[in-house]
Design a protein around this motif. Structure first.
Motif, PDB file in Angstrom:
ATOM      1  N   GLY A   1       0.792  -1.228   0.000  1.00  0.00           N
ATOM      2  CA  GLY A   1       0.000   0.000   0.000  1.00  0.00           C
ATOM      3  C   GLY A   1       0.826   1.281   0.000  1.00  0.00           C
ATOM      4  O   GLY A   1       1.986   1.299   0.394  1.00  0.00           O
ATOM      5  N   PHE A   2       0.161   2.371  -0.441  1.00  0.00           N
ATOM      6  CA  PHE A   2       0.777   3.695  -0.496  1.00  0.00           C
ATOM      7  C   PHE A   2      -0.017   4.695   0.338  1.00  0.00           C
ATOM      8  O   PHE A   2      -1.251   4.708   0.298  1.00  0.00           O
ATOM      9  N   GLY A   3       0.714   5.555   1.061  1.00  0.00           N
ATOM     10  CA  GLY A   3       0.088   6.680   1.742  1.00  0.00           C
ATOM     11  C   GLY A   3       0.241   7.936   0.892  1.00  0.00           C
ATOM     12  O   GLY A   3       1.265   8.109   0.216  1.00  0.00           O
ATOM     13  N   VAL A   4      -0.778   8.788   0.913  1.00  0.00           N
ATOM     14  CA  VAL A   4      -0.742  10.036   0.152  1.00  0.00           C
ATOM     15  C   VAL A   4      -1.235  11.168   1.050  1.00  0.00           C
ATOM     16  O   VAL A   4      -2.323  11.071   1.629  1.00  0.00           O
ATOM     17  N   ILE A   5      -0.442  12.218   1.169  1.00  0.00           N
ATOM     18  CA  ILE A   5      -0.885  13.439   1.843  1.00  0.00           C
ATOM     19  C   ILE A   5      -0.834  14.570   0.826  1.00  0.00           C
ATOM     20  O   ILE A   5       0.215  14.863   0.250  1.00  0.00           O
ATOM     21  N   ASP A   6      -1.988  15.178   0.589  1.00  0.00           N
ATOM     22  CA  ASP A   6      -2.124  16.325  -0.320  1.00  0.00           C
ATOM     23  C   ASP A   6      -2.246  17.570   0.547  1.00  0.00           C
ATOM     24  O   ASP A   6      -3.312  17.858   1.082  1.00  0.00           O
ATOM     25  N   PHE A   7      -1.152  18.294   0.683  1.00  0.00           N
ATOM     26  CA  PHE A   7      -1.087  19.456   1.564  1.00  0.00           C
ATOM     27  C   PHE A   7      -0.800  20.702   0.740  1.00  0.00           C
ATOM     28  O   PHE A   7      -0.427  20.621  -0.436  1.00  0.00           O
TER      29      PHE A   7
ATOM     30  N   ASP B   1       7.966   9.928  -3.370  1.00  0.00           N
ATOM     31  CA  ASP B   1       7.913  10.972  -4.389  1.00  0.00           C
ATOM     32  C   ASP B   1       7.205  12.203  -3.849  1.00  0.00           C
ATOM     33  O   ASP B   1       6.419  12.116  -2.892  1.00  0.00           O
ATOM     34  N   VAL B   2       7.494  13.353  -4.460  1.00  0.00           N
ATOM     35  CA  VAL B   2       6.891  14.628  -4.066  1.00  0.00           C
ATOM     36  C   VAL B   2       6.446  15.348  -5.339  1.00  0.00           C
ATOM     37  O   VAL B   2       7.236  15.513  -6.277  1.00  0.00           O
ATOM     38  N   PHE B   3       5.179  15.773  -5.360  1.00  0.00           N
ATOM     39  CA  PHE B   3       4.650  16.506  -6.509  1.00  0.00           C
ATOM     40  C   PHE B   3       4.161  17.885  -6.071  1.00  0.00           C
ATOM     41  O   PHE B   3       3.840  18.095  -4.901  1.00  0.00           O
ATOM     42  N   GLY B   4       4.085  18.806  -7.040  1.00  0.00           N
ATOM     43  CA  GLY B   4       3.743  20.184  -6.720  1.00  0.00           C
ATOM     44  C   GLY B   4       2.391  20.657  -7.204  1.00  0.00           C
ATOM     45  O   GLY B   4       2.013  21.810  -6.954  1.00  0.00           O
ATOM     46  N   ASN B   5       1.641  19.776  -7.886  1.00  0.00           N
ATOM     47  CA  ASN B   5       0.288  20.150  -8.326  1.00  0.00           C
ATOM     48  C   ASN B   5      -0.509  18.888  -8.630  1.00  0.00           C
ATOM     49  O   ASN B   5       0.007  17.769  -8.533  1.00  0.00           O
ATOM     50  N   TYR B   6      -1.776  19.076  -9.003  1.00  0.00           N
ATOM     51  CA  TYR B   6      -2.655  17.933  -9.226  1.00  0.00           C
ATOM     52  C   TYR B   6      -2.391  17.220 -10.550  1.00  0.00           C
ATOM     53  O   TYR B   6      -2.976  16.169 -10.816  1.00  0.00           O
ATOM     54  N   GLN B   7      -1.519  17.792 -11.362  1.00  0.00           N
ATOM     55  CA  GLN B   7      -1.080  17.109 -12.583  1.00  0.00           C
ATOM     56  C   GLN B   7       0.129  16.219 -12.303  1.00  0.00           C
ATOM     57  O   GLN B   7       0.682  15.604 -13.205  1.00  0.00           O
TER      58      GLN B   7
ATOM     59  N   LYS C   1       6.633  18.088 -11.033  1.00  0.00           N
ATOM     60  CA  LYS C   1       7.685  18.226 -10.032  1.00  0.00           C
ATOM     61  C   LYS C   1       7.392  19.346  -9.037  1.00  0.00           C
ATOM     62  O   LYS C   1       6.820  20.378  -9.392  1.00  0.00           O
ATOM     63  N   PHE C   2       7.796  19.128  -7.779  1.00  0.00           N
ATOM     64  CA  PHE C   2       7.596  20.124  -6.727  1.00  0.00           C
ATOM     65  C   PHE C   2       8.719  21.155  -6.739  1.00  0.00           C
ATOM     66  O   PHE C   2       9.902  20.806  -6.758  1.00  0.00           O
ATOM     67  N   TYR C   3       8.320  22.434  -6.761  1.00  0.00           N
ATOM     68  CA  TYR C   3       9.258  23.545  -6.619  1.00  0.00           C
ATOM     69  C   TYR C   3       8.812  24.401  -5.442  1.00  0.00           C
ATOM     70  O   TYR C   3       7.661  24.861  -5.398  1.00  0.00           O
ATOM     71  N   LYS C   4       9.711  24.606  -4.507  1.00  0.00           N
ATOM     72  CA  LYS C   4       9.386  25.293  -3.254  1.00  0.00           C
ATOM     73  C   LYS C   4       8.780  26.679  -3.481  1.00  0.00           C
ATOM     74  O   LYS C   4       7.858  27.098  -2.776  1.00  0.00           O
ATOM     75  N   GLU C   5       9.268  27.412  -4.472  1.00  0.00           N
ATOM     76  CA  GLU C   5       8.831  28.791  -4.678  1.00  0.00           C
ATOM     77  C   GLU C   5       7.559  28.922  -5.498  1.00  0.00           C
ATOM     78  O   GLU C   5       6.821  29.893  -5.361  1.00  0.00           O
TER      79      GLU C   5
ATOM     80  N   ILE D   1       2.381  17.428  -2.488  1.00  0.00           N
ATOM     81  CA  ILE D   1       1.754  16.109  -2.536  1.00  0.00           C
ATOM     82  C   ILE D   1       2.821  15.049  -2.284  1.00  0.00           C
ATOM     83  O   ILE D   1       3.791  14.928  -3.038  1.00  0.00           O
ATOM     84  N   LEU D   2       2.640  14.301  -1.204  1.00  0.00           N
ATOM     85  CA  LEU D   2       3.653  13.352  -0.720  1.00  0.00           C
ATOM     86  C   LEU D   2       3.173  11.931  -0.893  1.00  0.00           C
ATOM     87  O   LEU D   2       2.051  11.581  -0.483  1.00  0.00           O
ATOM     88  N   ILE D   3       3.996  11.111  -1.517  1.00  0.00           N
ATOM     89  CA  ILE D   3       3.704   9.692  -1.691  1.00  0.00           C
ATOM     90  C   ILE D   3       4.691   8.913  -0.826  1.00  0.00           C
ATOM     91  O   ILE D   3       5.910   9.107  -0.928  1.00  0.00           O
TER      92      ILE D   3
END
Length: 243
Positions: A140-146, A220-226, A229-233, A239-241
């Motif tokens: 299983g995978f955990g997902v947090i969308d923050f 993995d870490v994503f930066g939008n619902y598409q 890639k996550f960019y801090k700025e 989104i954390l997997i």
């Protein structure tokens, strides 16, 4: 004037006004996110998903329509009562505190749409991640969308007026003691109301610390619902997997 309780989310989320204020949330965006996420995780029809802090069930209902066996849980009794009308053999809703493990295991545990970081006690954030871990099956995978706190704070709108269903919501936003705070004031049927939303400004580094303590592995870490890639700025989401 109504004040929020110590657990502000328990009072505000349980009112009809919360759902009135946020009734214009983008359903298409939510569906696209679920399509992207389940495809990325290679989840197959029939697998079990836990929608943690499901609200009135919009993500749960859509995930179930894709063929998944979904359980939606939330602390709000009113939200669960509403969502329960959509139950079927592979979709159920239960009142549950996400700081504690749910008594089943799942292929995916999804905590969506900034449904994290509300707690008054810091240890509850860690307890929730430990609970997610315990609810994952072997694959299983955990997902947090923050929210991406750096982006949100940079683009914070201090004051806003919003009229929905004849109610004029006056909204103020600010950062205080490491939290992003939203104060919501309005009048309905001659009565004044005041609620506060307060979310801890948790960074990617903070989450990594929680994960280390909970002994879960960030994949993995994503930066939008598409799922780009996550960019801090510049990324609106964090989104954390993990597993």
């Amino acid at each position: 004037m109504l004040k929020d309780s110590t657990m502000w989310y328990a009072s505000w989320f349980d009112t009809p006004y919360y759902h009135i204020l946020y009734k214009d949330r983008d359903q298409t965006e939510a569906k696209d996110f679920m399509d992207n996420l389940t495809r990325y995780l290679s989840l197959e029809k029939g697998e079990k998903i836990l929608d943690l802090a499901c609200g009135k069930g919009r993500h749960s209902i859509y995930l179930n329509s894709l063929g998944f066996d979904v359980t939606g849980v939330d602390l709000s009794k009113n939200s669960i009562a509403y969502a329960s009308q959509f139950e079927n053999e592979t979709l159920k809703f239960r009142v549950h505190d996400m700081c504690k493990p749910y008594p089943e295991q799942f292929s995916g545990v999804f905590n969506l749409f900034t449904s994290f970081g509300y707690f008054d006690k810091e240890e509850d954030n860690l307890s929730t991640i430990k609970a997610i871990k315990s609810n994952l099956n072997a694959s299983g995978f955990g997902v947090i969308d923050f929210l991406n706190t750096d982006y949100v704070i940079k683009h914070l709108v201090p004051e806003e007026e919003k009229q929905v269903e004849g109610i004029n919501f006056h909204i103020q936003r600010y950062v205080e003691n490491g939290h992003i705070v939203k104060e919501i004031r309005f009048k309905d049927q001659g009565e004044d109301f005041f609620f506060t939303e307060r979310v801890k400004a948790i960074s990617l580094e903070d989450f990594k610390d929680y994960f280390d303590q909970a002994e879960v592995h960030l994949l993995d870490v994503f930066g939008n619902y598409q799922l780009q890639k996550f960019y801090k700025e510049t990324s609106p989401r964090l989104i954390l997997i993990f597993k």
